[in-house]
Design a protein around this motif. Structure first.
Motif, PDB file in Angstrom:
ATOM      1  N   THR A  24       0.714  -1.144  -0.014  1.00 34.78           N
ATOM      2  CA  THR A  24      -0.136  -0.272  -0.376  1.00 34.78           C
ATOM      3  C   THR A  24       0.719   0.997   0.305  1.00 34.78           C
ATOM      4  O   THR A  24       1.457   1.922   1.173  1.00 34.78           O
ATOM      5  N   GLN A  48      -4.636  -1.777   8.247  1.00 38.53           N
ATOM      6  CA  GLN A  48      -4.282  -2.552   7.087  1.00 38.53           C
ATOM      7  C   GLN A  48      -3.846  -3.430   8.242  1.00 38.53           C
ATOM      8  O   GLN A  48      -3.628  -5.047   8.718  1.00 38.53           O
ATOM      9  N   GLY A 222      -1.397  -7.791   1.152  1.00 38.34           N
ATOM     10  CA  GLY A 222      -2.241  -7.145   2.038  1.00 38.34           C
ATOM     11  C   GLY A 222      -2.900  -8.871   2.768  1.00 38.34           C
ATOM     12  O   GLY A 222      -3.390  -8.348   3.769  1.00 38.34           O
TER      13      GLY A 222
END
Length: 225
Positions: A24, A48, A222
């Motif tokens: 990210t 996250q 992720g």
């Protein structure tokens, strides 16, 4: 395939190849502001943290280091995912053996490695700091969540949390120190050659490189390592 974190969904396939993806994007911050400027990345880290299984202060520390290097050494291109991969392998992000990361990035109890006494499969490094950092006046031990040898910390250690001291037990300081070291040794970490060169300078082990790559690649999509 094993499901992640109790989910019924299969875990996503981890991308192959090096370097691992950058993950990210990290927002631009004023890292010259007073106080712990990694706090400026808490809002980025919070959404996250659970999926990555990384605490908010640890994740903010990795991103903070990457943001500083993007501004001060743009030719390096180190990503927070690489720092997180190292942090996972070295200390489970500062949680090894019951340690925890405080909101200011400090890891307690302090993490210390085994004595580097030349035993089977262990390098021999006689004491270089009189036991000041590692508590061992005979042999060196790696210190902190990013596991620096005292001599390396003495050369490369940097203050990143704004308290005026370079502390290997603070993840802000340790992550930025690791980033500086990797960039100096690897050059352009956006290339396979640079990334491998930097990681092998950090730890001369092909197994270590693969393990860091796998963890970093997981973070890049992720998910957790």
């Amino acid at each position: 395939m094993v499901a992640a974190c109790g989910s019924t969904e299969p875990r996503r396939a981890i991308p192959e190849g090096i370097p691992p993806g950058p993950g990210t994007p990290v927002p631009i911050i004023d890292f010259n502001a007073p106080g712990r400027t990694a706090d400026l990345l808490v809002a980025w880290a919070e959404p996250q943290a659970d999926a990555l299984n990384i605490s908010v202060p640890a994740l903010a520390a990795y991103a903070h280091a990457a943001a500083i290097m993007a501004d001060t050494s743009p030719g390096c291109g180190i990503a927070w995912t690489t720092l997180a991969g190292i942090g996972y392998i070295e200390s489970r992000h500062g949680t090894y053996a019951g340690s925890a990361v405080a909101f200011d990035g400090t890891v307690a109890p302090p993490i210390r490695g085994i004595a580097l006494d030349g035993g089977p499969g262990i390098a021999e490094i006689p004491d270089t700091d009189g036991g000041f950092l590692d508590g061992d006046p005979i042999y060196d031990r790696a210190v902190g969540p990013m596991q620096f040898i005292p001599e390396t910390w003495r050369k490369w250690g940097v203050d990143a949390d704004g308290d005026g001291a370079a502390n290997p037990d603070n993840l802000d300081d340790a992550a930025l120190t690791a980033a500086r070291y990797l960039c100096a040794r690897g050059g352009d970490l956006r290339t396979p050659e640079g990334w491998e060169r930097g990681l092998m300078a950090y730890n001369q082990s092909g197994v270590y490189l693969r393990d860091v790559r796998d963890a970093s690649a997981a973070y890049s999509i992720g998910t957790h390592a």
